[in-house]
Design an enzyme around this catalytic site. Structure first.
Site, PDB file in Angstrom:
ATOM      1  N   ARG A 202      59.768  84.214  21.510  1.00 51.69           N
ATOM      2  CA  ARG A 202      59.373  84.889  20.256  1.00 51.69           C
ATOM      3  C   ARG A 202      57.920  84.548  19.884  1.00 51.69           C
ATOM      4  NH1 ARG A 202      63.548  86.844  21.523  1.00 51.69           N
ATOM      5  NH2 ARG A 202      65.324  87.402  20.200  1.00 51.69           N
TER       6      ARG A 202
ATOM      7  N   SER B   7      67.710  89.253  13.673  1.00 52.27           N
ATOM      8  CA  SER B   7      67.754  87.811  13.370  1.00 52.27           C
ATOM      9  C   SER B   7      66.684  87.487  12.337  1.00 52.27           C
ATOM     10  CB  SER B   7      67.447  86.985  14.619  1.00 52.27           C
ATOM     11  OG  SER B   7      68.374  87.252  15.625  1.00 52.27           O
TER      12      SER B   7
ATOM     13  N   GLU C 251      61.819  84.741  11.636  1.00 51.40           N
ATOM     14  CA  GLU C 251      61.318  85.527  12.769  1.00 51.40           C
ATOM     15  C   GLU C 251      60.468  86.711  12.292  1.00 51.40           C
ATOM     16  OE1 GLU C 251      63.834  86.856  16.296  1.00 51.40           O
ATOM     17  OE2 GLU C 251      63.181  88.766  15.442  1.00 51.40           O
TER      18      GLU C 251
END
Ligand code: FAD
Ligand code: EPU
Length: 352
Positions: free
Chosen positions: A179, A252, A348
């Protein structure tokens, strides 16, 4: 949120449009209200130099927005929002075992995955159904079911706002991680205009992720093709993740935290069922969903916000929530997990 006058188009150049006082509510998958002073859609990357020099911009901060499926607006963005709306998939080199293809930033990611599967290319099937644009895929190095997009990226073309010119970054320049990428590390520097992928014609299927082999069995796919694996993954995703068209969310909300092996093992001694996975660089990745669920948040409703009953990592807009309300719930979750486990969860999505 503020009551601006209705938005209006104020300029249309060769390859771009500019709208004043624009609503962003239809441009973020949380479906929260927010407005921006100027919204610029750029269809032709060649127009970027002209657009960014436009006097009206007046050196205001520019937020680059794709399809808005990984952002949370906690308030208006009273500056400039720029969106790459360029389209096109061009095969640049077709070899026996692979193909090199350049995809414009404004193409939809899932449509490109289906484009690749329909032409017999292998590899992107694990990344099916991830919302968003191709231009955003390298930003957080999208990943799912044991695969990350960086495995297929050869280079990324971008407008470098530091140098004021187009650049092409090879895969090493992109500094991809879990990520993570140079585009996240230097958030206001690059505007991605296209991505070059190397798509193999054959590749071993990745079916090791929990639940995938079982889903293939349930579908009766004994010797699955890449397209059949995509179907199985789509079914698993659809069961777990709410469809943003029906219920606002950004997938998420937190990253799975990375901790040292010592800290991870100590936590595992106290909580033997906490899922964790070793990473290539010797750390342990913990399941954020498990940490959140164990604190009792799964399925919680708080006013118009909540936590999905199907997945503890997914914060939802139950209808009419503001971004500030969603962020307040996120802070409560983060602080509760920290107090209990001494692990700090990081969001995120990009919080604005
Ligand atoms: P946006 O949300 O518009 O932007 C995201 C970030 O990228 C922002 O920082 C923005 O400034 C930047 N950005 C966007 N376009 C450009 C550009 N052209 N140039 C420079 N910067 C740019 N992600 C995963 O990795 N795996 C998943 O399995 C996954 N599942 C999801 C499921 C759901 C239901 C949802 C809603 C989201 C999910 N996500 C997942 C997150 C999201 O799909 C990805 O992050 C996606 O890449 C975001 O694309 P976007 O076009 O919507 O980007
Ligand atoms: N789990 C729980 N409670 C839940 C859900 C999951 O305890 O409510 C535990 C289970 O033990 C499960 C484990 O967490 O086995 C992992 O769950 P899942 O397979 O759903 O994956 P995840 O780690 O929660 C990550 C990505 C997703 C990606 C999936 C599949 C992050 C932050 N999220 O989720 O990406 O789709 O793996 O690979 O890495 C996104 O980034 O937006 C996203 C949806």
């Amino acid at each position: 949120m503020s009551s601006y006058p209705v938005s209006s188009a104020i300029a249309e150049g060769n390859g771009y449009t500019i709208v004043e006082n624009a609503s962003l509510e239809g441009r973020n998958s949380f479906r929260v209200p927010a407005r921006t002073h100027l919204l610029i859609d750029v269809k032709k990357p060649e127009a970027l130099g002209e657009v960014l020099a436009y006097p009206l911009l007046n050196n205001a901060p520019v937020l680059v927005l794709g399809e808005g499926s990984n952002v949370l607006f906690t308030r208006d963005w009273p500056h400039v929002v720029l969106s790459m709306a360029s389209q096109g998939i061009a095969v640049e080199r077709d070899e026996i075992d692979a193909c090199r293809v350049r995809v414009a930033a404004g193409e939809n990611w899932n449509s490109f995955v289906h484009w690749s599967l329909a032409r017999g290319f292998a590899g992107l099937e694990n990344l099916v159904l991830i919302p968003g644009s191709v231009g955003a895929a390298p930003i957080q190095n999208i990943g799912a079911y044991g695969v990350e997009v960086c495995e297929f990226i050869e280079s990324v073309a971008a407008w470098d706002r530091h140098g004021g010119k187009p650049v092409e970054l090879d895969v090493a320049d992109c500094r991809f991680g879990y990520r993570d990428s140079v585009f996240k590390q230097e958030p206001d520097r690059y505007i991605v205009t296209s991505v070059v992928f190397r798509l193999p014609r054959a590749r071993e299927l990745k079916i090791g992720y929990a639940g995938i082999a079982e889903e293939l069995d349930a579908l009766g796919f004994n010797k699955p093709t890449h397209a059949q694996l995509a179907e199985a993954i789509s079914r698993v995703r659809t069961r777990k993740l709410p469809n943003p068209a029906l219920i606002g969310n950004a997938g998420s909300f937190f990253k799975n935290p990375l901790v040292s092996t010592a800290q991870g093992e100590e936590l595992r001694q106290r909580h033997p069922d906490l899922p964790c996975w070793p990473t290539a660089d010797g750390q342990l990745k913990l399941s954020a969903a498990w940490l959140i669920e164990s604190c009792g948040f799964k399925g919680l409703r708080r006013g118009s916000t909540g936590v999905s009953e199907h997945h503890a990592l997914v914060l939802v807009n139950l209808g009419g929530a503001t971004g500030a309300e969603i962020w307040s719930l996120a802070e409560e979750i983060r602080d509760t997990v920290h107090a209990r486990y001494e692990v700090m969860l990081e969001p995120e999505p990009r919080i604005l």
